[in-house]
Design an enzyme around this catalytic site. Structure first.
Site, PDB file in Angstrom:
ATOM      1  N   GLY A 236      37.584  50.186  51.947  1.00 43.09           N
ATOM      2  CA  GLY A 236      37.875  51.257  51.074  1.00 43.09           C
ATOM      3  C   GLY A 236      39.438  51.630  51.169  1.00 43.09           C
TER       4      GLY A 236
ATOM      5  N   ARG B 127      45.135  51.807  44.832  1.00 45.20           N
ATOM      6  CA  ARG B 127      45.500  51.658  43.546  1.00 45.20           C
ATOM      7  C   ARG B 127      46.200  52.715  43.140  1.00 45.20           C
ATOM      8  NH1 ARG B 127      43.958  47.490  44.956  1.00 45.20           N
ATOM      9  NH2 ARG B 127      42.492  46.178  43.593  1.00 45.20           N
TER      10      ARG B 127
ATOM     11  N   ASN C  90      32.676  53.295  37.889  1.00 45.02           N
ATOM     12  CA  ASN C  90      31.595  53.233  38.530  1.00 45.02           C
ATOM     13  C   ASN C  90      31.536  54.686  39.660  1.00 45.02           C
ATOM     14  OD1 ASN C  90      31.238  50.802  37.947  1.00 45.02           O
ATOM     15  ND2 ASN C  90      31.479  49.702  39.874  1.00 45.02           N
TER      16      ASN C  90
ATOM     17  N   GLN D  70      46.959  46.387  47.746  1.00 51.40           N
ATOM     18  CA  GLN D  70      47.749  47.550  47.578  1.00 51.40           C
ATOM     19  C   GLN D  70      48.487  47.492  46.190  1.00 51.40           C
ATOM     20  OE1 GLN D  70      51.404  47.712  50.196  1.00 51.40           O
ATOM     21  NE2 GLN D  70      51.660  45.768  49.938  1.00 51.40           N
TER      22      GLN D  70
ATOM     23  N   ARG E  74      34.726  48.949  36.470  1.00 51.19           N
ATOM     24  CA  ARG E  74      35.870  49.524  37.228  1.00 51.19           C
ATOM     25  C   ARG E  74      35.685  50.583  37.986  1.00 51.19           C
ATOM     26  NH1 ARG E  74      40.149  48.639  32.716  1.00 51.19           N
ATOM     27  NH2 ARG E  74      38.392  48.486  31.210  1.00 51.19           N
TER      28      ARG E  74
ATOM     29  N   ARG F 104      39.638  35.593  40.147  1.00 51.55           N
ATOM     30  CA  ARG F 104      40.758  36.462  39.437  1.00 51.55           C
ATOM     31  C   ARG F 104      41.789  35.681  38.739  1.00 51.55           C
ATOM     32  NH1 ARG F 104      39.962  42.101  41.769  1.00 51.55           N
ATOM     33  NH2 ARG F 104      41.570  42.820  40.337  1.00 51.55           N
TER      34      ARG F 104
ATOM     35  N   TYR G  30      42.388  35.697  34.532  1.00 50.65           N
ATOM     36  CA  TYR G  30      42.686  36.987  34.121  1.00 50.65           C
ATOM     37  C   TYR G  30      44.529  36.736  34.279  1.00 50.65           C
ATOM     38  CZ  TYR G  30      43.392  41.928  33.027  1.00 50.65           C
ATOM     39  OH  TYR G  30      43.891  43.171  32.480  1.00 50.65           O
ATOM     40  N   ASP G  31      44.615  36.759  35.700  1.00 48.19           N
ATOM     41  CA  ASP G  31      46.067  36.906  36.281  1.00 48.19           C
ATOM     42  C   ASP G  31      47.036  35.791  35.715  1.00 48.19           C
ATOM     43  OD1 ASP G  31      44.565  38.652  37.761  1.00 48.19           O
ATOM     44  OD2 ASP G  31      45.359  37.979  39.600  1.00 48.19           O
TER      45      ASP G  31
ATOM     46  N   LYS H  64      47.332  36.268  31.923  1.00 51.79           N
ATOM     47  CA  LYS H  64      48.369  37.211  31.426  1.00 51.79           C
ATOM     48  C   LYS H  64      49.803  36.797  31.781  1.00 51.79           C
ATOM     49  CE  LYS H  64      45.693  40.881  30.197  1.00 51.79           C
ATOM     50  NZ  LYS H  64      45.877  41.433  28.777  1.00 51.79           N
TER      51      LYS H  64
END
Ligand code: NAD
Ligand code: UDP
Length: 330
Positions: free
Chosen positions: A216, A220, A199, A283, A195, A151, A154-155, A158
């Site tokens: 699961g 978000r 999905n 989280q 995403r 990731r 992107y992270d 940004k």
């Protein structure tokens, strides 16, 4: 010097205007009577998203990759930088290009803003907080990001883009704005985007099991796109140069989301568990006190209402795709 616009509409450049959020922003700003210049390389964007505006006299499309410098003829009053694949599956397909989009793309747009004396807004992300160690992330939290992981392109991209925006805002005389956007969903998100909301809805509509990653139980907070667009426009109009969280604080586990989607679609689909991707944040929940105070903004659409509208959009979109794929005469 701030630009004084004497026309009764603004010229607004939207980089990434053919994408999910960008196209929703295009629609809202066209409806408000502004002139739109959409710049997109169609990496994840879709012509369907901008098809309704292509013949509009106030809409201009420029196919261009923002990693390369760009010049635009005529005035530009505002620039929204919405250009960057946002789905982990998609931004990890070309991680070096993602880094370049975040850094060079932001730099090229900031230079354009400087030359045009335009105000510019960066679509930053809750991913700057990485895998947060605190629940309820506010803008002062500095985050927990792995610099060497899937990731990171992107992270970290940004994060450096925020630094560029801050530098141009503080020392180069550019009117900069930074929105830290939390998970957003709604019409125009590509059905194959990867995403979770797209999905789950597509899977439920097709009667396929919903793919839940990990246990699961990760959370978000989901914001409906019309609320986000409203927040972006308010932020652009404000005087705030420091980052502002934009998101819906309602927090859900992915299992709760799956259950809601299956129920709302009235699908017989079950769930199937897949491995949790590396560095997947456990989280996420925005503290939106600053957005409320500074922008007078808070989300209006709850998850049930937003999902209902989104499900209807995907239902129509899948039917249209199916019709287009059917052999002639059927
Ligand atoms: P998206 O993938 O649907 O749209 C991105 C658009 O940018 C696409 O049209 C794509 O073709 C274009 N693009 C990508 N790289 C480009 C480049 N180098 N040059 C020109 N165009 C390029 O994603 P989205 O969900 O609409 O996200 C828009 C912005 O908001 C992104 O910057 C993303 O990081 C940010 N954001 C979105 C969310 C969300 O939940 N949707 C959350 C946080 C941040
Ligand atoms: N996720 C999932 N099933 C999917 C896609 C995603 O369970 O089919 C999970 C993913 O692991 C993450 C959450 O849903 O924990 C949100 O994923 P998404 O890719 O939408 O956004 P992000 O991880 O960038 O917040």
């Amino acid at each position: 010097m701030p630009r004084v616009v004497t026309r009764n509409h603004k010229v607004i450049l939207i980089a990434g205007g053919a994408g999910f959020v960008g196209s929703n922003l295009c629609r809202r700003l066209i409806d408000e009577g502004h002139e739109i210049i959409c710049v997109d390389n169609f990496q994840t964007g879709n012509r369907c998203n901008i098809a309704p505006f292509l013949q509009h006299r106030h809409f201009r499309l420029i196919q261009h990759d923002i990693c390369d410098p760009l010049d635009i003829s005529g005035p530009v009053d505002e620039i929204y930088n919405m250009a960057c694949a946002a789905s982990p599956d998609r931004y990890q397909e070309g991680p070096v290009h993602t880094c370049k989009t975040c850094f060079l793309g932001a730099l090229n747009l900031l230079e354009l803003a400087r030359r045009k004396n335009a105000r510019i807004l960066q679509s930053s992300t809750s991913e700057v907080y990485g895998d947060p160690e605190i629940s309820l992330q506010d803008e002062s939290y500095r985050g927990c990001v792995n610099t060497c992981g899937p990731r990171a392109c992107y992270d970290e991209g940004k994060r450096v883009a925020e630094t560029l925006f801050w530098e141009y805002g503080a020392h180069n005389g550019v009117e900069t704005r930074i929105a830290r956007i939390f998970n957003t969903y709604g019409p125009n998100m590509d059905p194959a985007d990867g995403r979770v909301v797209s999905n789950f809805i597509v899977q439920a509509l097709k009667g396929e099991d919903l793919t839940v990653y990990g246990t699961g139980l990760q959370t978000r907070s989901f914001c409906y796109v019309s609320d986000l667009v409203d927040g972006l426009i308010r932020l652009m109009a404000s005087d705030e140069k420091m980052p502002v969280n934009l998101g819906n604080p309602g927090e859900f586990t992915m299992l709760e989301l799956a259950e809601k989607v299956v129920k709302m679609v009235r699908s017989r689909a079950g769930v199937t568990f897949r491995p949790l991707p590396q560095d997947d944040p456990r989280q996420r929940k925005p503290n939106i006190t600053r957005a409320k105070t500074i922008l007078g903004w808070s989300p209006k659409v709850n998850l049930d209402e937003g999902l209902a509208a989104t499900i209807e959009w995907y239902r129509e979109r899948l039917a249209a795709d199916q019709e287009a794929e059917a052999p002639a005469g059927q």
